[in-house]
Design a protein around this motif. Structure first.
Motif, PDB file in Angstrom:
ATOM      1  N   VAL A  51       0.864  -1.179   0.000  1.00 53.43           N
ATOM      2  CA  VAL A  51       0.000   0.000   0.000  1.00 53.43           C
ATOM      3  C   VAL A  51       0.902   1.232   0.000  1.00 53.43           C
ATOM      4  O   VAL A  51       1.733   1.401   0.897  1.00 53.43           O
ATOM      5  CB  VAL A  51      -0.917   0.023   1.246  1.00 53.43           C
ATOM      6  CG1 VAL A  51      -1.715   1.310   1.313  1.00 53.43           C
ATOM      7  CG2 VAL A  51      -1.845  -1.185   1.232  1.00 53.43           C
ATOM      8  N   VAL A  52       0.759   2.080  -1.024  1.00 51.97           N
ATOM      9  CA  VAL A  52       1.551   3.308  -1.088  1.00 51.97           C
ATOM     10  C   VAL A  52       0.960   4.285  -0.081  1.00 51.97           C
ATOM     11  O   VAL A  52      -0.202   4.649  -0.162  1.00 51.97           O
ATOM     12  CB  VAL A  52       1.555   3.910  -2.512  1.00 51.97           C
ATOM     13  CG1 VAL A  52       2.274   5.246  -2.531  1.00 51.97           C
ATOM     14  CG2 VAL A  52       2.181   2.940  -3.498  1.00 51.97           C
ATOM     15  N   LYS A  53       1.803   4.687   0.878  1.00 55.14           N
ATOM     16  CA  LYS A  53       1.352   5.597   1.930  1.00 55.14           C
ATOM     17  C   LYS A  53       1.652   7.055   1.586  1.00 55.14           C
ATOM     18  O   LYS A  53       0.911   7.943   1.975  1.00 55.14           O
ATOM     19  CB  LYS A  53       2.048   5.259   3.252  1.00 55.14           C
ATOM     20  CG  LYS A  53       1.802   3.849   3.747  1.00 55.14           C
ATOM     21  CD  LYS A  53       0.403   3.670   4.210  1.00 55.14           C
ATOM     22  CE  LYS A  53       0.337   3.970   5.678  1.00 55.14           C
ATOM     23  NZ  LYS A  53      -0.933   3.741   6.292  1.00 55.14           N
ATOM     24  N   ARG A  54       2.765   7.255   0.862  1.00 60.41           N
ATOM     25  CA  ARG A  54       3.173   8.625   0.615  1.00 60.41           C
ATOM     26  C   ARG A  54       4.090   8.682  -0.607  1.00 60.41           C
ATOM     27  O   ARG A  54       4.912   7.793  -0.815  1.00 60.41           O
ATOM     28  CB  ARG A  54       3.924   9.116   1.860  1.00 60.41           C
ATOM     29  CG  ARG A  54       4.277  10.528   1.942  1.00 60.41           C
ATOM     30  CD  ARG A  54       4.826  10.966   3.335  1.00 60.41           C
ATOM     31  NE  ARG A  54       5.602   9.983   4.068  1.00 60.41           N
ATOM     32  CZ  ARG A  54       5.122   9.181   5.051  1.00 60.41           C
ATOM     33  NH1 ARG A  54       3.865   9.234   5.395  1.00 60.41           N
ATOM     34  NH2 ARG A  54       5.902   8.320   5.677  1.00 60.41           N
ATOM     35  N   ILE A  55       3.914   9.747  -1.390  1.00 62.13           N
ATOM     36  CA  ILE A  55       4.831  10.043  -2.491  1.00 62.13           C
ATOM     37  C   ILE A  55       5.282  11.486  -2.288  1.00 62.13           C
ATOM     38  O   ILE A  55       4.457  12.385  -2.178  1.00 62.13           O
ATOM     39  CB  ILE A  55       4.162   9.891  -3.875  1.00 62.13           C
ATOM     40  CG1 ILE A  55       3.742   8.440  -4.113  1.00 62.13           C
ATOM     41  CG2 ILE A  55       5.102  10.370  -4.975  1.00 62.13           C
ATOM     42  CD1 ILE A  55       3.020   8.211  -5.421  1.00 62.13           C
ATOM     43  N   GLU A  56       6.590  11.655  -2.205  1.00 62.35           N
ATOM     44  CA  GLU A  56       7.159  12.993  -2.037  1.00 62.35           C
ATOM     45  C   GLU A  56       7.895  13.361  -3.322  1.00 62.35           C
ATOM     46  O   GLU A  56       8.720  12.591  -3.814  1.00 62.35           O
ATOM     47  CB  GLU A  56       8.142  13.017  -0.875  1.00 62.35           C
ATOM     48  CG  GLU A  56       7.513  12.669   0.464  1.00 62.35           C
ATOM     49  CD  GLU A  56       8.556  12.536   1.561  1.00 62.35           C
ATOM     50  OE1 GLU A  56       9.469  13.399   1.636  1.00 62.35           O
ATOM     51  OE2 GLU A  56       8.470  11.571   2.320  1.00 62.35           O
ATOM     52  N   ILE A  57       7.584  14.537  -3.841  1.00 62.28           N
ATOM     53  CA  ILE A  57       8.235  15.025  -5.054  1.00 62.28           C
ATOM     54  C   ILE A  57       8.913  16.344  -4.705  1.00 62.28           C
ATOM     55  O   ILE A  57       8.264  17.264  -4.209  1.00 62.28           O
ATOM     56  CB  ILE A  57       7.228  15.228  -6.200  1.00 62.28           C
ATOM     57  CG1 ILE A  57       6.504  13.912  -6.504  1.00 62.28           C
ATOM     58  CG2 ILE A  57       7.916  15.771  -7.444  1.00 62.28           C
ATOM     59  CD1 ILE A  57       5.360  14.042  -7.482  1.00 62.28           C
ATOM     60  N   SER A  58      10.199  16.422  -4.969  1.00 65.03           N
ATOM     61  CA  SER A  58      10.951  17.646  -4.692  1.00 65.03           C
ATOM     62  C   SER A  58      10.388  18.790  -5.534  1.00 65.03           C
ATOM     63  O   SER A  58      10.127  18.617  -6.737  1.00 65.03           O
ATOM     64  CB  SER A  58      12.423  17.424  -5.025  1.00 65.03           C
ATOM     65  OG  SER A  58      13.124  18.653  -5.005  1.00 65.03           O
ATOM     66  N   PRO A  59      10.224  19.958  -4.939  1.00 61.68           N
ATOM     67  CA  PRO A  59       9.755  21.113  -5.718  1.00 61.68           C
ATOM     68  C   PRO A  59      10.659  21.416  -6.913  1.00 61.68           C
ATOM     69  O   PRO A  59      10.180  21.896  -7.946  1.00 61.68           O
ATOM     70  CB  PRO A  59       9.787  22.262  -4.707  1.00 61.68           C
ATOM     71  CG  PRO A  59       9.701  21.604  -3.375  1.00 61.68           C
ATOM     72  CD  PRO A  59      10.382  20.279  -3.524  1.00 61.68           C
ATOM     73  N   ASP A  60      11.946  21.105  -6.788  1.00 61.96           N
ATOM     74  CA  ASP A  60      12.878  21.332  -7.902  1.00 61.96           C
ATOM     75  C   ASP A  60      12.481  20.507  -9.131  1.00 61.96           C
ATOM     76  O   ASP A  60      12.676  20.937 -10.267  1.00 61.96           O
ATOM     77  CB  ASP A  60      14.304  20.961  -7.504  1.00 61.96           C
ATOM     78  CG  ASP A  60      14.829  21.810  -6.354  1.00 61.96           C
ATOM     79  OD1 ASP A  60      14.286  22.922  -6.134  1.00 61.96           O
ATOM     80  OD2 ASP A  60      15.758  21.353  -5.665  1.00 61.96           O
ATOM     81  N   LEU A  61      11.939  19.337  -8.894  1.00 63.34           N
ATOM     82  CA  LEU A  61      11.588  18.435  -9.988  1.00 63.34           C
ATOM     83  C   LEU A  61      10.333  18.888 -10.723  1.00 63.34           C
ATOM     84  O   LEU A  61      10.166  18.612 -11.911  1.00 63.34           O
ATOM     85  CB  LEU A  61      11.392  17.011  -9.448  1.00 63.34           C
ATOM     86  CG  LEU A  61      11.085  15.928 -10.459  1.00 63.34           C
ATOM     87  CD1 LEU A  61      12.236  15.786 -11.451  1.00 63.34           C
ATOM     88  CD2 LEU A  61      10.833  14.612  -9.766  1.00 63.34           C
ATOM     89  N   LEU A  62       9.463  19.587 -10.044  1.00 58.42           N
ATOM     90  CA  LEU A  62       8.178  19.974 -10.635  1.00 58.42           C
ATOM     91  C   LEU A  62       8.331  20.910 -11.835  1.00 58.42           C
ATOM     92  O   LEU A  62       7.388  21.073 -12.604  1.00 58.42           O
ATOM     93  CB  LEU A  62       7.273  20.602  -9.577  1.00 58.42           C
ATOM     94  CG  LEU A  62       6.838  19.639  -8.472  1.00 58.42           C
ATOM     95  CD1 LEU A  62       6.031  20.369  -7.415  1.00 58.42           C
ATOM     96  CD2 LEU A  62       6.047  18.469  -9.040  1.00 58.42           C
ATOM     97  N   GLN A  63       9.492  21.484 -12.002  1.00 63.74           N
ATOM     98  CA  GLN A  63       9.717  22.378 -13.137  1.00 63.74           C
ATOM     99  C   GLN A  63      10.222  21.620 -14.358  1.00 63.74           C
ATOM    100  O   GLN A  63      10.393  22.203 -15.419  1.00 63.74           O
ATOM    101  CB  GLN A  63      10.692  23.472 -12.723  1.00 63.74           C
ATOM    102  CG  GLN A  63      10.100  24.329 -11.623  1.00 63.74           C
ATOM    103  CD  GLN A  63      11.138  25.154 -10.892  1.00 63.74           C
ATOM    104  OE1 GLN A  63      12.216  25.399 -11.407  1.00 63.74           O
ATOM    105  NE2 GLN A  63      10.797  25.585  -9.705  1.00 63.74           N
TER     106      GLN A  63
END
Length: 109
Positions: A51-63
């Motif tokens: 069960v995936v509990k959390r996904i964290e994406i760096s703000p730097d990657l969002l660009q």
């Protein structure tokens, strides 16, 4: 040996195995693994029951390009799955230890 004694012993073994398997599955549901991709730009936390509990994406990657983000998420999830499978295999092996099952058979339960 008496056939009734053998049947009773088999039933006790089955109940023990069922109890051990249930306990191992409960522990797996509480156990978490964390995987990452892109040098930590994407992190996934998953339970031992997948069960995936959390996904964290760096703000730097969002660009970056969406394709790259999707690939890193997939890579992190796949790594978490591999880790969770390893944890699950170890827990289930421990749950069935001492049951006298032939090698390879304990993974079926």
């Amino acid at each position: 040996m008496n056939i009734n004694m053998l049947m009773q012993q088999a039933q006790r073994m089955q109940k023990n195995m069922e109890a051990n398997t249930k306990k191992a599955k409960e522990e797996l549901a509480k156990t978490e693994v964390q995987a990452e991709a892109g040098g930590g730009l994407v992190k996934v936390t998953m339970t031992g029951r997948f069960v995936v509990k959390r996904i964290e994406i760096s703000p730097d990657l969002l660009q970056d390009e969406p394709d790259m983000i999707e690939d890193l998420i997939a890579a992190a999830v796949n790594d978490a799955v591999r880790q969770a499978e390893a944890v699950a295999e170890e827990k289930m092996k421990g749950a069935n230890a001492g049951m006298g099952l032939p090698p390879g058979l304990s993974g079926l339960f």
